[in-house]
Design a protein around this motif. Structure first.
Motif, short mmCIF file in Angstrom:
data_model
loop_
_atom_site.label_atom_id
_atom_site.label_comp_id
_atom_site.label_asym_id
_atom_site.label_seq_id
_atom_site.Cartn_x
_atom_site.Cartn_y
_atom_site.Cartn_z
N LEU A 241 10.27 -9.52 15.81
CA LEU A 241 10.44 -9.19 14.40
C LEU A 241 9.41 -8.16 13.95
O LEU A 241 9.73 -7.22 13.21
CB LEU A 241 10.36 -10.46 13.54
N SER A 242 8.18 -8.35 14.38
CA SER A 242 7.12 -7.40 14.01
C SER A 242 7.45 -5.99 14.48
O SER A 242 7.19 -5.01 13.77
CB SER A 242 5.78 -7.84 14.61
N LYS A 243 8.03 -5.90 15.68
CA LYS A 243 8.40 -4.58 16.21
C LYS A 243 9.51 -3.94 15.37
O LYS A 243 9.48 -2.74 15.07
CB LYS A 243 8.86 -4.73 17.66
N LYS A 244 10.50 -4.76 14.95
CA LYS A 244 11.58 -4.24 14.10
C LYS A 244 11.03 -3.76 12.76
O LYS A 244 11.47 -2.72 12.23
CB LYS A 244 12.63 -5.33 13.87
N ILE A 245 10.10 -4.51 12.19
CA ILE A 245 9.51 -4.13 10.91
C ILE A 245 8.76 -2.81 11.05
O ILE A 245 8.86 -1.92 10.20
CB ILE A 245 8.60 -5.25 10.37
N GLU A 246 8.01 -2.67 12.13
CA GLU A 246 7.27 -1.42 12.37
C GLU A 246 8.22 -0.24 12.53
O GLU A 246 8.04 0.81 11.89
CB GLU A 246 6.38 -1.57 13.61
N GLU A 247 9.22 -0.40 13.37
CA GLU A 247 10.11 0.72 13.70
C GLU A 247 11.06 1.09 12.56
O GLU A 247 11.31 2.27 12.31
CB GLU A 247 10.93 0.37 14.96
N ASN A 248 11.61 0.09 11.87
CA ASN A 248 12.66 0.34 10.89
C ASN A 248 12.16 0.44 9.45
O ASN A 248 12.85 0.97 8.59
CB ASN A 248 13.74 -0.75 10.97
N ILE A 249 10.98 -0.12 9.20
CA ILE A 249 10.49 -0.19 7.82
C ILE A 249 9.16 0.56 7.64
O ILE A 249 9.09 1.53 6.89
CB ILE A 249 10.37 -1.66 7.36
N LEU A 250 8.11 0.12 8.32
CA LEU A 250 6.78 0.70 8.09
C LEU A 250 6.75 2.19 8.44
O LEU A 250 6.17 3.00 7.70
CB LEU A 250 5.71 -0.06 8.88
N LYS A 251 7.37 2.56 9.55
CA LYS A 251 7.38 3.97 9.96
C LYS A 251 8.08 4.83 8.90
O LYS A 251 7.61 5.93 8.56
CB LYS A 251 8.09 4.11 11.31
N ASN A 252 9.17 4.31 8.34
CA ASN A 252 9.92 5.07 7.33
C ASN A 252 9.17 5.14 6.00
O ASN A 252 9.25 6.14 5.28
CB ASN A 252 11.31 4.47 7.14
N ILE A 253 8.47 4.05 5.66
CA ILE A 253 7.67 4.07 4.43
C ILE A 253 6.54 5.09 4.56
O ILE A 253 6.29 5.88 3.63
CB ILE A 253 7.09 2.67 4.12
N ARG A 254 5.87 5.09 5.70
CA ARG A 254 4.80 6.08 5.94
C ARG A 254 5.32 7.50 5.77
O ARG A 254 4.70 8.33 5.10
CB ARG A 254 4.24 5.91 7.36
N TYR A 255 6.47 7.76 6.36
CA TYR A 255 7.07 9.09 6.28
C TYR A 255 7.41 9.43 4.83
O TYR A 255 7.14 10.55 4.35
CB TYR A 255 8.33 9.13 7.14
N GLY A 256 7.98 8.45 4.10
CA GLY A 256 8.36 8.68 2.71
C GLY A 256 7.16 8.95 1.81
O GLY A 256 7.20 9.85 0.96
N LEU A 257 6.09 8.19 1.99
CA LEU A 257 4.88 8.41 1.19
C LEU A 257 4.33 9.81 1.43
O LEU A 257 3.89 10.49 0.49
CB LEU A 257 3.81 7.35 1.53
N ASP A 258 4.38 10.25 2.69
CA ASP A 258 3.88 11.57 3.03
C ASP A 258 4.76 12.67 2.42
O ASP A 258 4.26 13.61 1.80
CB ASP A 258 3.82 11.72 4.55
N LYS A 259 6.07 12.52 2.55
CA LYS A 259 7.00 13.54 2.04
C LYS A 259 6.95 13.62 0.51
O LYS A 259 7.14 14.69 -0.07
CB LYS A 259 8.43 13.25 2.49
#
Length: 417
Positions: A241-259
């Protein structure tokens, strides 16, 4: 150093309790505080929405660090105001606080950056919203767009119930201006869990997991509350579950905050629903959760003042978070009638009789003529730690029986599922 904590709940008592353990700190103020914070900090009679008064207090008293507990001052822009005046403050700026302050803004962010979440539509006109519910099946979820102290989310099981809720929010203005807009969402059926993350300078570093209990009655029945119990870690968190959260959620949030050029420095609270093993985001909060803080802080071995300062500076690293292996559980003692109508002013006894390793954080209390009395719907958070959740449950409920006040109510099933 001198630290000012803003807020008056169990979260703020827990923060003061942990800050007091730092060798860096010589004095703690809490505005406005409660009966519990008064034992470890000096309570200051200024409300959290009185931004200018808080600023003047911090400047006059040479406050080295301010820590914001609740969401309201963040949404009002207290961080921007303090920083403009050369003050160090832990919390997100006004622009980032919109991720909590507006349900529509946060949903738009999730949709734009492929963060898994429920289907939704936003409306400001009652007739259009009533027409819009035809796009959803039941149950569905209706949310007031703004801040409603955890009470602006209603699950509707029928068309009649949905229409009534929309009329209450958009027509009768039961949430005032915070309900000028509503978000209608599909209902996600799964297991709810919470993940708090330290966010700074492009990094999102997860803290330990927690499971919050929102419904007032046992077996998750009744009205939504601000939270009446919590456990940590969440039993459903595993490596997959932690891996899914990192790949599908946290990575996309990081990208969104940056953009979006959002300089987010603080806590991002991610409310998750795990649907058939897949995580979806229910909501963002841009501060410590309550009651999640009450179970996470006692498990944190790191100096929390270091956490605050390094987050502000952008130097915080995953290795700065150190946790003990205890299980933690908190049960919130409430005033009968909460989250609807309840009475205040009942004398509280028995706190001194609980075991010395049980922690009692104050949510809604105050001192009147040397008596501790109830002063809110959520009154006390009783916290125990142990090697297993079963032992910890037994311990917390044994100690709760020692605490007395009129119309006391609490769930008996926290930590059972």
């Amino acid at each position: 150093m001198k630290v000012l904590v803003l807020g008056s709940g169990g979260r703020e008592h827990a923060l003061c309790w942990k800050i007091a353990k730092s060798n860096k700190v010589s004095k703690i103020y809490c505005a406005p505080g409660n009966g519990g914070t008064a034992e470890i900090a000096e309570n200051i009679d200024i409300n959290v929405d009185e931004i200018d008064n808080l600023l003047q207090f911090a400047l006059k008293n040479n406050i080295d660090l301010t820590v914001v507990g609740p969401e309201q001052p963040l949404v009002l822009g207290i961080v921007d105001k303090f920083q403009e005046n050369g003050l160090r403050i832990f919390g997100v700026n006004k622009e980032c606080a919109r991720l909590e302050g507006s349900k529509e803004f946060s949903k738009e962010f999730m949709e734009k950056y492929n963060v898994p979440t429920a289907k939704y539509r936003a409306f400001t006109v009652l007739e259009e919203a009533i027409e819009g519910i035809k796009e959803f099946s039941y149950p569905l979820v209706i949310k007031a767009d703004g801040l409603c102290a955890g009470k602006g989310v209603i699950i509707c099981y029928s068309e009649d119930e949905a229409k009534k809720t929309l009329k209450d929010i958009l027509g009768n203005k039961i949430f005032g201006e915070e309900g000028n807009k509503v978000v209608i969402e599909e209902f996600l059926d799964g297991i709810e869990t919470s993940l708090l993350c330290v966010v700074t300078k492009g990094k999102i570093i997860p803290m330990e997991s927690a499971k919050d209990y929102k419904k007032i009655y046992e077996d998750d029945k009744g009205s939504n509350t601000g939270g009446v119990g919590c456990i940590s870690p969440s039993p459903i968190f595993n490596e997959e579950l932690s891996k899914k959260i990192e790949e599908n959620i946290l990575k996309n949030i990081r990208y969104g905050l940056d953009k979006e050029d959002l300089d987010f420095r603080g806590i991002l609270f991610i409310g998750l629903m795990i649907v058939n093993g897949d995580p979806k985001v229910l909501e963002f909060n841009t501060r410590f959760g309550d009651p999640e803080t009450e179970v996470l802080i006692p498990r944190l071995d790191s100096d929390i003042v270091d956490l605050f300062e390094k987050t502000i500076d952008g130097s915080f690293m995953e290795s700065d978070l150190k946790w003990n292996n205890n299980r933690a559980i908190t049960v919130v003692l409430t005033s009968g009638g909460y989250p609807e109508k309840y009475e205040k002013g009942f004398k509280i006894t028995g706190i001194d009789d609980v075991d010395k390793d049980t922690i009692v954080f104050h949510n809604g209390t105050k001192m009147i003529n040397k008596d501790l009395v109830t002063n809110g719907g959520r009154v006390l958070s009783v916290v125990s730690l142990g090697k297993t959740i079963e032992d910890t449950r037994d311990k917390v409920y044994n100690d709760i029986e020692k605490i007395k006040f009129s119309n006391i109510y609490y769930r008996k099933d926290i930590g059972k599922f």
